[in-house]
Design an enzyme around this catalytic site. Structure first.
Site, PDB file in Angstrom:
ATOM      1  N   PHE B 261      39.149  42.404  25.797  1.00 31.85           N
ATOM      2  CA  PHE B 261      40.096  41.536  26.513  1.00 31.85           C
ATOM      3  C   PHE B 261      41.094  40.903  25.557  1.00 31.85           C
ATOM      4  O   PHE B 261      41.592  39.803  25.805  1.00 31.85           O
ATOM      5  CB  PHE B 261      39.352  40.457  27.313  1.00 31.85           C
ATOM      6  N   ILE B 486      36.627  50.289  25.544  1.00 32.80           N
ATOM      7  CA  ILE B 486      36.071  48.929  25.508  1.00 32.80           C
ATOM      8  C   ILE B 486      35.436  48.575  26.852  1.00 32.80           C
ATOM      9  O   ILE B 486      35.377  47.413  27.246  1.00 32.80           O
ATOM     10  CB  ILE B 486      37.141  47.907  25.097  1.00 32.80           C
ATOM     11  N   THR B 488      36.429  50.361  29.530  1.00 37.48           N
ATOM     12  CA  THR B 488      37.512  50.636  30.466  1.00 37.48           C
ATOM     13  C   THR B 488      37.408  52.001  31.130  1.00 37.48           C
ATOM     14  O   THR B 488      37.958  52.202  32.198  1.00 37.48           O
ATOM     15  CB  THR B 488      38.840  50.572  29.703  1.00 37.48           C
ATOM     16  N   ASN B 635      41.535  57.959  37.365  1.00 33.94           N
ATOM     17  CA  ASN B 635      40.162  57.989  37.872  1.00 33.94           C
ATOM     18  C   ASN B 635      40.042  56.805  38.821  1.00 33.94           C
ATOM     19  O   ASN B 635      40.120  55.652  38.402  1.00 33.94           O
ATOM     20  CB  ASN B 635      39.154  57.870  36.715  1.00 33.94           C
ATOM     21  N   GLU B 709      45.581  45.277  32.899  1.00 32.60           N
ATOM     22  CA  GLU B 709      45.974  43.876  32.988  1.00 32.60           C
ATOM     23  C   GLU B 709      46.745  43.561  34.261  1.00 32.60           C
ATOM     24  O   GLU B 709      47.162  42.421  34.472  1.00 32.60           O
ATOM     25  CB  GLU B 709      46.797  43.495  31.749  1.00 32.60           C
TER      26      GLU B 709
END
Lengths: 326, 747
Positions: B261, B486, B488, B635, B709
């Site tokens: 983040f 991370i 994601t 995806n 984000e």
């Protein structure tokens, strides 16, 4: 965590003679030891003691073993039926994992969540007597508004003890010399005064073995209402534990205890005196709320607790008496 | 020489996005895996505990380090009484290096070391030493006991006290100050005015995995560091620079990361401390930051004070848009929270001013946290739009429609794609926006109910990125890049891109990430990771296809790849028969003129239903729905998870999260998960996410835009606007905790 000695006690007698800090669930003590807020020389593990039963008493009450986990106590059918306020308070606390580990005796002794108590770089008379209080003049949103002292404005963080205070529980202990005593919960905790490091009347080596609940009040409604910053896993900003009975249109019994307000689970007879004998309604409820916050003092960030607990008590009394909004 | 050039060769397909890229192999692929809601390919490893995180690598003769913090906020270290703890059994050393230790964590993407030197204390909690021992427990004990003497100094801690001394920072990705037309004059003359100050507190990313490093020096003098990072290539450069090494003498491995983040974009103090300790002791050293240290000494999102002034005509058309922000950071740090980044292009309006000024404070470094700029900026802007809707009597969606700019309102260039209005319209229909009632009018028992909405805008970026793809003789594709995942879904989407373009089922695609010796990728930051690293994989695969077509003797455009076979001109050949030696190629993408010719962004609309307790002011989010348009969705499942996470962050920002600084010394008061209130499951209801189909041909060859984000942008404002609708009380000081609502609630 400082190195410490560890012993496992097999009997209450051995435990109290062990000369160390007791540990059972460890949900609070271990955290504090890791931070070196607590630095016991010796731990006596009491988790194997035979104190994990909930038993009927002749007077219709219950005796709760000190090692009964919070989860089990909350789920006990007798507790749910007779002491709903206790079950609700337990379930309002912590998280499922913590409630599985935390014990009845340990939970009575949970220490404050004051940020400055937790940070060894801060001044805290409770952690280090004489060092000062960084919460006064610091960030004190979660702090006490009643019973504070110049030395300490910390709150007791618990939920279960608040309900037990409303239920007039008695704490049963055994001292190091083998003597047993029974302490009403109203006499168990101490206000901070000049010795905020001393939070209750337990003597060194004295072990809580049981908690006794007297017979339930007949025809009473129970309530535990907890106001907090998120929906779960947060300590009470304010909480209300209430047991109220109404007979013939008048309040016959009122027991009200409060969390998040003080160094101990708060109970003030004047609040209940303002209610008993009165007709349920706004006038009586406001009189009770006025009695509760009389003398309350905020420290800046926590000033909101005064109107908040006032409103929460009045709404709670409506629920407890079945009075709809006046 | 740039990073990419190091890896250039004849087997490289490079593309600079100077031209639109109207066709994509992902639309013509036959494998049918792209876009599908496939579960994470590394998921089974993670749930089985077999995905190795930074702190979990075995190392021979490993020693354990625990960091020591400064317990003053300003001043100078006078003495560290190392001798007192050195004697404790199991303690190996108290390692200090005042000049080399990191004072601040690094900002993302920097190639130089961050500020070093810890003898002077700049903020409470600054890392000053590391205690190394044979076990973690011994090291932690000794670190807690270590006595440090300070010469106290003076610092600046209180935002309120110094707010009038704010200074203009250097421009960064956005200009510190910008203006068009006569904003003050136009505002003064406007028929309808909204002028309001919003504040947001400091926040912490609070990723589940704390920052951690295992440093191990090799015999050739190089450093191997297992760490938790988002951008391996630049992190290696930062670490090398901090230690006085060349970039190729440092290798960072970061295969799995438990959330970042933004907090792991740059190196943090534990990396350099571990490297120095390992060097001094001649054995590997592991340091895992304690949660409290993550709060104290990594990076925070700055607090903000935002003054919004919206001037509009009677129909709600904006004529003046002013967004003046104060943020905070340490002295001499260039980063400023780019609060107005989305305001530049979100809405029309001829007269505009977007300013950022910095209050210099001795508080923990501020830097990037999820959607720097948009996340907090839109909590103010989108609430101000709600206030303008109220003031003009125009429905909030209609108000935004009336202020939809036909092109970028400042740069006067077209948008590459912009689906804000369709997002709002679809969301309104799905959510039941038409049922919205007047503020404070829907009371059911103790609860006041309301709904609100907010727009989401998030700039899209493309970054240089490279990947190597090997098509093996046994018909598998191996993707190698120092890109990170991370949490994601990078592993999965890169496998899907390779699988789609090379006609391979996913069990025949292997993705290796996070090794700094692999071709350098964009890293995971700024929501650019999927599109940038995905494009590099795409380009490499495009080159592989051409090689295969050549071997087959056919035109690549006439060849179909599916299930491990090449099909063309009525022939079907197994790749295993076609590939007699491994095909090894590299793809690399770089931004070009397209981003100057078009304003590229992703868009969305959030809808939220709340109930507010009329007695206590407690807020419960009942329902939340987001509709997003972000180019191609690679995806649907991992993209959806990104949006769910962003919306959850929005709930936290609106209701619970506040990193509190003691105004007397700047120290962070609530340094643990019990008192830094992230939303828990009970705070997060069923969230709904919908995507609009979109392709952005100006963005990159895979036509995808950033999504990581987008979900947080505007989300908190939708919650705030719903609270206003429920109660009629407008709280402009986030988070909206119960105490702030209390005074406005009915008795």
């Amino acid at each position: 965590m400082k190195p410490f000695d560890y012993a496992r006690a097999d009997t209450v007698e051995a435990a109290v003679a062990g000369g160390g800090r007791f540990i059972a669930g460890g949900t609070n003590l271990l955290d504090l030891m890791k931070l070196q807020v607590e630095t016991p020389e010796k731990l006596v593990d009491i988790s194997r003691l035979d104190l994990n039963r909930i038993e009927e008493r002749d007077d219709g009450g219950l005796t709760i073993g000190a090692l009964v986990p919070n989860s089990d106590l909350a789920a006990d059918p007798r507790v749910i039926e007779r002491y709903e306020v206790l079950s609700r308070a337990l379930l309002a606390g912590a998280s499922g994992q913590l409630r599985n580990k935390a014990t009845t005796g340990g939970n009575l002794l949970q220490r404050t969540r004051c940020y400055y108590f937790y940070d060894t770089a801060a001044a805290c008379n409770k952690r280090e007597p004489g060092s000062g209080c960084d919460a006064i003049g610091g960030f004190n949103r979660i702090h006490a508004i009643l019973g504070t002292s110049e030395q300490c404005i910390a709150t007791h963080p618990g939920d279960m003890p608040v309900a037990m205070r409303a239920l007039d529980a008695t704490i049963v202990t055994q001292k190091a010399d083998g003597d047993k005593r029974r302490v009403p919960i109203g006499d168990f905790y101490r206000l901070p005064g000049d010795t905020p490091q001393i939070e209750n009347v337990l003597e060194p080596g004295e072990l809580i073995t049981h908690v006794e609940l007297p017979a339930p009040v007949a025809n009473a409604r129970h309530l535990y209402r907890k106001v907090r910053d998120r929906a779960s896993y947060a300590f009470a900003l304010v909480s209300v534990a209430g047991v109220v009975a109404v007979e013939d249109g008048r309040i016959a019994h009122a027991a009200l205890a409060f969390g998040g307000l003080a160094h101990l689970p708060w109970r003030n007879p004047a609040v209940e005196q303002a209610l008993v004998g009165q007709q349920p309604g706004t006038a009586a409820f406001e009189a009770a709320a006025d009695a509760l916050v009389e003398g309350a003092r905020g420290f800046g960030h926590n000033n909101f607790k005064i109107p908040l607990v006032r409103r929460t008590l009045i709404a709670s009394l409506r629920d407890l008496t079945g009075e709809a909004s006046a | 020489m740039s990073l990419l050039d190091i890896f250039s060769s004849g087997d490289t397909r490079s593309l600079t996005m100077d031209e639109p890229h109207p066709s994509s192999l992902l639309d013509s692929g036959a494998q049918g895996v792209i876009g599908k809601p496939l579960p994470r390919v590394e998921g089974p490893l993670k749930v089985a505990g077999k995905a190795t995180y930074a702190a979990e690598y075995p190392a021979e003769n490993l020693a354990y380090g625990v960091l020591v913090r400064s317990t003053v906020s300003a001043g100078r270290i006078a003495a560290i009484h190392a001798d007192e703890v050195q004697a404790l059994p199991g303690v190996i050393a108290v390692v200090t290096d005042y000049d080399t230790f990191l004072r601040n964590a690094a900002q993302g993407g920097d190639t130089d070391a961050p500020v070093q030197g810890v003898e002077e204390i700049q903020y409470h909690g600054e890392i000053i030493a590391v205690v190394v021992a044979e076990t973690f427990e011994i090291a932690r004990d000794a670190a807690a006991r270590l006595r440090v003497d300070y010469e106290p100094g003076e610092g600046r801690y209180d935002f309120e006290r110094y707010r009038n001394e704010a200074e203009r920072p250097p421009d960064s990705q956005v200009e510190a100050h910008s203006q068009q037309g006569d904003p003050d004059g136009a505002f003064a003359a406007a028929a309808v005015k909204v002028s309001a100050v919003y504040t947001t507190p400091s926040q912490n990313s609070a990723a589940m995995e704390p920052h951690a490093s295992i440093a191990e020096w090799k015999e050739d003098g190089t450093l191997l560091l297992h760490g938790a990072y988002q951008m391996v290539a630049s992190d290696q450069q930062q670490l090398a620079d901090a230690l006085g090494l060349k970039a190729d003498q440092v290798r960072i491995i970061s295969r799995y990361v438990g959330g970042g983040f933004g907090s792991k974009l740059g190196i943090a103090p534990e990396s350099v401390a571990a490297a120095i300790a390992a060097k001094q002791l001649g054995r590997p050293v592991k340091i895992v930051m304690a949660r409290q240290q993550v709060f104290d000494a990594t990076v925070r999102r700055s607090n903000t004070e935002q003054h919004l002034k919206l001037g509009a005509d009677a129909d709600g058309r904006i004529v003046a848009l002013i967004h003046d922000s104060l943020v905070s950071n340490l002295p001499d740090e260039d980063f400023f929270e780019p609060v107005g980044i989305g305001t530049h292009f979100a809405y029309a309006g001829e007269n505009r001013r977007i300013n950022h000024d910095v209050v210099r404070l001795n508080r923990t470094l501020s830097g990037s946290m999820r959607a720097p700029g948009e996340a907090v900026g839109q909590m103010a802007l989108e609430a101000a739009l709600d206030e303008l809707a109220e003031a003009t009597g125009v429905d909030p969606i209609e108000l935004r429609r009336r202020n939809e700019p036909p092109q970028d309102p400042e740069k006067q260039i077209p948008f590459s794609s912009r689906a804000l209005v369709p997002c709002m319209e679809k969301g309104a229909a799905l959510f039941g926006w038409a049922d919205r009632k007047a503020p404070g009018s829907d009371r059911r028992g103790e609860w006041l109910h309301g709904i609100g909405m907010a727009a989401a805008v998030r700039s899209n970026m493309l970054q240089k990125s490279a990947a190597q793809v090997t098509l093996t003789t046994d018909g598998r594709a191996i993707v190698e890049t120092d890109m990170t995942d991370i949490g994601t879904g990078t592993y999965t989407i890169l496998a899907q891109i390779a699988g789609e373009t090379l006609g391979l089922p996913l069990d025949r695609v292997i993705v290796h990430l996070g090794d700094g010796k692999a071709p350098p990728a964009a890293g995971s930051g700024g929501s650019w990771g999927a599109a940038s690293s995905g494009s590099s994989v795409y380009l490499a695969c495009e080159l592989v296809r051409e090689r295969l077509a050549k071997k087959m003797g056919v035109d690549p455009a006439a060849m179909t790849l599916k299930d491990g076979r090449a099909i063309a001109e009525n022939r079907a050949v197994d790749l295993t028969d076609l590939v007699d030696e491994n095909i090894v190629v590299t793809g690399q993408i770089a931004p070009g003129k397209q981003e100057k010719l078009h304003t590229q962004a992703s868009y969305g609309a959030h809808f939220c239903a709340v109930k507010v307790n009329a007695v206590t002011g407690e807020v419960r989010v009942e329902r939340m729905l987001g509709v997003f348009a972000a180019g191609r969705v690679l995806n649907e499942q991992t993209a959806r998870s990104q949006c769910l996470g962003g919306m959850t962050f929005g709930i936290g920002a609106a209701l619970t999260e506040e990193l509190v600084h003691d105004p007397r010394n700047g120290k962070i008061v609530n340094r643990d998960m019990a008192e830094y209130h992230l939303p828990v499951n009970a705070d997060v209801p069923q969230l709904e996410v919908h995507f609009l189909p979109e392709r952005d041909i100006n963005a990159n060859p895979i036509h995808a835009k950033g999504i990581g984000e987008l979900g947080i942008s505007g989300a908190g404002a939708a919650v705030a606007n719903a609270i206003y609708n429920a109660t009629g009380v407008r709280v402009r000081d986030y988070p909206i905790t119960c105490d702030k609502l209390l005074a406005g609630l009915p008795d």
